[in-house]
Design a protein around this motif. Structure first.
Motif, PDB file in Angstrom:
ATOM      1  N   UNK A  61       3.877  -0.583   3.939  1.00  0.00           N
ATOM      2  CA  UNK A  61       3.130  -1.673   4.574  1.00  0.00           C
ATOM      3  C   UNK A  61       1.639  -1.448   4.349  1.00  0.00           C
ATOM      4  N   UNK A  62       1.284  -1.156   3.105  1.00  0.00           N
ATOM      5  CA  UNK A  62      -0.088  -0.745   2.800  1.00  0.00           C
ATOM      6  C   UNK A  62      -0.903  -1.838   2.132  1.00  0.00           C
ATOM      7  N   UNK A  63      -0.424  -3.109   2.198  1.00  0.00           N
ATOM      8  CA  UNK A  63      -1.200  -4.182   1.575  1.00  0.00           C
ATOM      9  C   UNK A  63      -2.444  -4.514   2.401  1.00  0.00           C
ATOM     10  N   UNK A  64      -2.282  -4.578   3.724  1.00  0.00           N
ATOM     11  CA  UNK A  64      -3.432  -4.905   4.562  1.00  0.00           C
ATOM     12  C   UNK A  64      -3.155  -4.451   5.982  1.00  0.00           C
ATOM     13  N   UNK A  89      -1.357   6.629   8.816  1.00  0.00           N
ATOM     14  CA  UNK A  89      -2.209   5.488   9.133  1.00  0.00           C
ATOM     15  C   UNK A  89      -3.609   5.679   8.569  1.00  0.00           C
ATOM     16  N   UNK A  90      -4.186   4.585   8.078  1.00  0.00           N
ATOM     17  CA  UNK A  90      -5.533   4.633   7.518  1.00  0.00           C
ATOM     18  C   UNK A  90      -6.430   3.557   8.099  1.00  0.00           C
ATOM     19  N   UNK A  91      -7.641   3.491   7.588  1.00  0.00           N
ATOM     20  CA  UNK A  91      -8.664   2.600   8.130  1.00  0.00           C
ATOM     21  C   UNK A  91      -8.275   1.125   8.010  1.00  0.00           C
ATOM     22  N   UNK A  92      -8.685   0.377   9.040  1.00  0.00           N
ATOM     23  CA  UNK A  92      -8.600  -1.083   9.038  1.00  0.00           C
ATOM     24  C   UNK A  92     -10.020  -1.601   8.832  1.00  0.00           C
ATOM     25  N   UNK A  93     -10.207  -2.450   7.836  1.00  0.00           N
ATOM     26  CA  UNK A  93     -11.550  -2.919   7.493  1.00  0.00           C
ATOM     27  C   UNK A  93     -11.867  -4.279   8.120  1.00  0.00           C
ATOM     28  N   UNK A 150      13.687  11.511   6.816  1.00  0.00           N
ATOM     29  CA  UNK A 150      12.731  10.996   7.798  1.00  0.00           C
ATOM     30  C   UNK A 150      12.254   9.598   7.432  1.00  0.00           C
ATOM     31  N   UNK A 151      11.962   8.794   8.448  1.00  0.00           N
ATOM     32  CA  UNK A 151      11.371   7.471   8.243  1.00  0.00           C
ATOM     33  C   UNK A 151       9.857   7.629   8.221  1.00  0.00           C
ATOM     34  N   UNK A 152       9.209   7.092   7.171  1.00  0.00           N
ATOM     35  CA  UNK A 152       7.773   7.284   6.985  1.00  0.00           C
ATOM     36  C   UNK A 152       7.081   5.927   6.873  1.00  0.00           C
ATOM     37  N   UNK A 153       6.209   5.625   7.831  1.00  0.00           N
ATOM     38  CA  UNK A 153       5.397   4.415   7.787  1.00  0.00           C
ATOM     39  C   UNK A 153       4.092   4.708   7.056  1.00  0.00           C
ATOM     40  N   UNK A 154       3.726   3.840   6.108  1.00  0.00           N
ATOM     41  CA  UNK A 154       2.481   3.983   5.350  1.00  0.00           C
ATOM     42  C   UNK A 154       1.689   2.692   5.536  1.00  0.00           C
ATOM     43  N   UNK A 155       0.593   2.751   6.315  1.00  0.00           N
ATOM     44  CA  UNK A 155      -0.083   1.519   6.740  1.00  0.00           C
ATOM     45  C   UNK A 155      -1.603   1.698   6.759  1.00  0.00           C
ATOM     46  N   UNK A 156      -2.310   0.780   6.104  1.00  0.00           N
ATOM     47  CA  UNK A 156      -3.778   0.767   6.099  1.00  0.00           C
ATOM     48  C   UNK A 156      -4.241  -0.509   5.422  1.00  0.00           C
ATOM     49  N   UNK A 157      -5.531  -0.771   5.481  1.00  0.00           N
ATOM     50  CA  UNK A 157      -6.078  -1.878   4.701  1.00  0.00           C
ATOM     51  C   UNK A 157      -5.955  -1.563   3.216  1.00  0.00           C
ATOM     52  N   UNK A 158      -5.875  -2.599   2.404  1.00  0.00           N
ATOM     53  CA  UNK A 158      -5.607  -2.437   0.974  1.00  0.00           C
ATOM     54  C   UNK A 158      -6.639  -1.546   0.284  1.00  0.00           C
ATOM     55  N   UNK A 159      -7.880  -1.632   0.761  1.00  0.00           N
ATOM     56  CA  UNK A 159      -8.952  -0.845   0.152  1.00  0.00           C
ATOM     57  C   UNK A 159      -8.800   0.654   0.298  1.00  0.00           C
ATOM     58  N   UNK A 160      -7.872   1.104   1.142  1.00  0.00           N
ATOM     59  CA  UNK A 160      -7.614   2.537   1.283  1.00  0.00           C
ATOM     60  C   UNK A 160      -6.708   3.064   0.161  1.00  0.00           C
ATOM     61  N   UNK A 161      -6.081   2.160  -0.580  1.00  0.00           N
ATOM     62  CA  UNK A 161      -5.232   2.517  -1.736  1.00  0.00           C
ATOM     63  C   UNK A 161      -4.066   3.434  -1.346  1.00  0.00           C
TER      64      UNK A 161
END
Length: 459
Positions: A335-338, A362-366, A439-450
């Motif tokens: 879920x790393x598109x935005x 989890x990464x930055x939200x822009x 394990x279940x792994x969620x990958x989530x951030x704004x797209x600019x975090x790549x």
């Protein structure tokens, strides 16, 4: 492309037409592109100036590849093909798309909202495809460049189109609506996104509502009736909107919602035309709202309930948006598109439905404006209520998530940059894994975090 001759194109964009062959003025374009690599015979190439690449550098190349004409801001040297000189190539792109839309005898469903536009677009398309020949927005083509390009992909073989419309500032949706002229407007919700420009939820509502300005006056509006802001919209073009939601006060609502974890959700959809049960093959209860929106659109277009149900059950996830990937070692929630606060919380809720070990990366939200640090901190508070085993936070703003998160019996790790984290993520996850279980792994951030780089490593 219907009526898209060079003469009509030049008039639509207020450009000056220069012809090598006078007979070409009445030739129709085969396609309209801004990417020279997609050049085909009789296409029209619009040379745009980007941050890194100037399309004017490829004019001779597309002429060599038999383009019908180029549209450009700078008069080319060594002219060997037709061209239209304009002041602003991006404005020309929109003006030509607006003209072409008027040539199309195709109904268009416009999808707007703060969260869930793409998944709703996919659900609506899956339903409509059971009865109609449908074109839809590809990838992330939902802005003032992508929407015109989407319009150019519609042709006379299509009966309907579903167009996603995304904005970040006032006035943008007005311009998109003028191009798309939607016959049906769907609004998913109003949430805290692009607050840098829109300031608050009332600003978001005002900006999104610009979609109604150029819609078909005889068209329909479909709104999420569970959203407090959208419920304030009671009349558009002297018509009452069609409301959908989980609350029974809506025109179309859901009951008997049963989560099947990452395998999807079962529910009953209730309408005036009858009730029906479906299994939505996408993880997360929020997809029930998408199914309700699609049902609303399907009924407006006189589809049978059986067709609608079949469409809902055929929907597929989109890469980068709650896409479940089962790799050799993990079950990934890509879920790393935005990301914004609302979608971040929805993704965390989705992870909580998984069985076994749960990992959130989890990464930055822009583009959250002056309250960006607090909004990230609130995500830390929110994840503290879940049962995650490992939290990995990446990015300067995500330090606020890390600092506020409290994991009961779990572990949390922080990295300032993706480069710092990339080599050790797999090792850290493996340390909390249970032998014999993925394990279940969620990958989530704004797209600019790549974060797609993380997905590739783990898959």
């Amino acid at each position: 492309m219907k009526n898209l001759t060079l003469e009509n194109i030049s008039k639509a964009c207020n450009g000056k037409l220069f012809l090598i062959n006078g007979d070409d003025a009445e030739k129709e374009a085969s396609s309209v592109i801004i990417d020279s690599r997609k050049c085909e015979e009789n296409c029209v190439f619009i040379a745009t100036k980007g941050e890194r690449v100037d399309g004017h550098s490829f004019i001779n190349q597309v002429w060599d590849n038999k383009a019908l004409a180029v549209i450009c801001e700078e008069i080319p040297e060594n002219v060997s093909g037709n061209y239209i000189h304009v002041e602003d190539s991006f404005k020309a792109l929109k003006d030509i798309a607006e003209f072409y839309r008027r040539q199309l005898d195709v109904k268009i469903v416009g999808i707007a909202g703060s969260v869930g536009k793409t998944s709703t677009k996919e659900m609506v398309s899956a339903v409509l495809e059971q009865k109609f020949r449908v074109q839809k927005t590809a990838g992330n083509f939902n802005n003032e460049v992508g929407v015109p390009l989407t319009i150019f992909t519609i042709n006379e073989t299509h009966e309907l189109a579903v167009v996603e419309m995304g904005i970040s500032d006032f006035g943008e949706m007005s311009r998109l609506s003028k191009i798309v002229k939607p016959d049906i407007c769907v609004m998913t919700n109003i949430g805290p996104c692009h607050l840098e420009n829109l300031k608050d939820l009332d600003g978001v509502l005002k900006a999104k509502s610009e979609i109604f300005e150029s819609m078909n006056p005889a068209g329909f509006v479909v709104l999420n009736g569970d959203d407090d802001k959208l419920r304030t919209i009671t009349r558009i073009n002297d018509k009452t909107p069609r409301y959908f939601g989980n609350d029974k006060s809506n025109d179309i609502y859901s009951t008997d919602i049963v989560s099947k974890g990452l395998l999807g959700t079962e529910c009953k959809i209730c309408t005036k035309e009858g009730d029906f049960k479906v299994t939505i093959p996408l993880p997360g209860k929020h997809h029930v709202l998408n199914a309700l929106a699609a049902t609303s659109v399907g009924l407006i277009l006189k589809m049978d309930i059986s067709e609608i149900a079949k469409g809902i059950e055929s929907v597929k996830s989109t890469q980068g948006r709650s896409n479940i990937i089962e790799s050799e070692d993990y079950i990934l929630i890509d879920d790393c598109y935005n990301a914004n606060p609302k979608s971040m919380k929805a993704a965390i809720d989705l992870l909580d439905q998984a069985n076994g070990v749960k990992v959130a990366i989890l990464g930055d939200m822009f583009e959250l404006g002056e309250n960006e640090e607090e909004l990230h901190g609130e995500i830390g508070d929110y994840i503290s209520k879940q049962s995650d085993d490992l939290l990995i936070c990446i990015g300067k703003l995500s330090a606020n998530i890390y600092e506020r998160a409290t994991l009961v019996g779990g572990r949390k790790v922080y990295y300032e940059t993706l480069e710092d984290a990339i080599d050790s993520i797999k090792t850290i996850i493996d340390e909390v894994s249970v032998k014999g279980e993925k394990p279940a792994v969620l990958i989530k951030a704004s797209h600019g975090m790549h974060f797609e780089k993380i997905v590739e490593i783990l898959r």
